[in-house]
Scaffold this active site. Structure first.
Site: not given
Length: 278
Positions: A69, A78-80, A209-211
């Site tokens: 972070n 972190c998906g993105n 936020c991907g997740t």
């Protein structure tokens, strides 16, 4: 001081500093130490976090992903960021199908046309309804900690209130440690949802936020759906659109075969000096 090359990338507005560590070989302690300076939007490059491409730490992957972070803390997954790092790896010689690990989990990435990437998550998720500080949430940890709270559509634009609530819930005694990401969701129409996420470690709302998109889709299915088998959701975030899909097993009430798809773009490249232990 050491001068390093970096790329700036973004996935639906979630932005990252990306470094290939196969030559620099910074230690994790070094990465944690210089991440806040690099991510500072006034005195550094500016980003929601840092992505680091590492040599594979296990035999069954192409490479290892490190993500921190903006404050240097461990986000879990972190998906993105994973989509951006997969696009970065592809740009520098890796194939259109990749495997990588984040901690102990092994993920699969698929590079598509038009700068889109899909990430396959190897996790099983159970949705849990809980109360935190008098508010109803659905807990859906999609490879990292997430709480989902459903709101009216208009409330998604009340930024100050979302930040205040997110900050309070993120540090609430019932979820800290390790803390949580807080998602504010409105179900627009069937399989279309709108989302704002207060991200732990960024300590603010982010453009995507991907997740969080996966967690919010799971929570929406849990609250409004319950259809067995494969389900897909279009997730509108401030920075664009993501697709979150999964398989639902009604017998075990678990979600698996999670897939996050969306854009991954290069913004610019540059060089900057960092302090390392070398």
């Amino acid at each position: 001081m050491q001068k390093i090359s970096f790329h700036k990338m973004e996935g639906a507005g979630n932005d990252f500093v990306v470094i290939d560590n196969r030559n620099y070989r910074f230690s994790l302690e070094d990465i944690i130490a210089f991440t806040p300076d690099l991510c500072d939007r006034k005195f550094g490059i500016g980003a929601d976090g840092i992505l680091v491409l590492q040599e594979a730490k296990r035999e069954d992957v192409d490479y290892t992903m490190i993500y921190r972070n903006a404050d240097g803390s461990d986000a879990g997954m972190c998906g993105n960021g994973a989509r951006c790092l997969a696009m970065y790896a592809h740009h520098f010689g890796f194939g259109s199908s990749q495997t990588f690990n984040v901690h102990q989990n092994v993920y699969e990435a698929e590079i598509h046309a038009n700068n889109t990437v899909s990430i396959h998550f190897p996790v099983h998720v159970k949705a849990e309804e809980i109360m935190v500080d008098g508010l109803p949430f659905i807990k859906a940890d999609a490879a990292t900690e997430h709480l989902v709270h459903f709101v009216d559509k208009e409330h998604l634009d009340e930024v100050d209130d979302l930040v205040e609530t997110g900050r309070k819930i993120r540090y609430h005694e019932s979820v800290d440690p390790p803390g949580t990401n807080v998602n504010f969701v409105h179900c627009d129409n069937g399989n279309q949802i709108s989302l704002q996420t207060y991200e732990r470690g960024v300590e603010d709302l982010t453009l995507a936020c991907g997740t969080g998109a996966l967690a919010s889709a799971i929570a929406t299915h849990h609250k409004f759906g319950h259809e067995e088998g494969h389900n897909g959701y279009q997730v509108q975030v401030k920075g664009g659109n993501l697709t979150a899909s999964f398989d639902y097993d009604a017998k075990t009430q678990t979600y698996h075969q999670l897939i996050l798809s969306g854009p991954a773009n290069f913004v610019f490249r540059g060089s900057i000096s960092v302090v390392s232990s070398e």
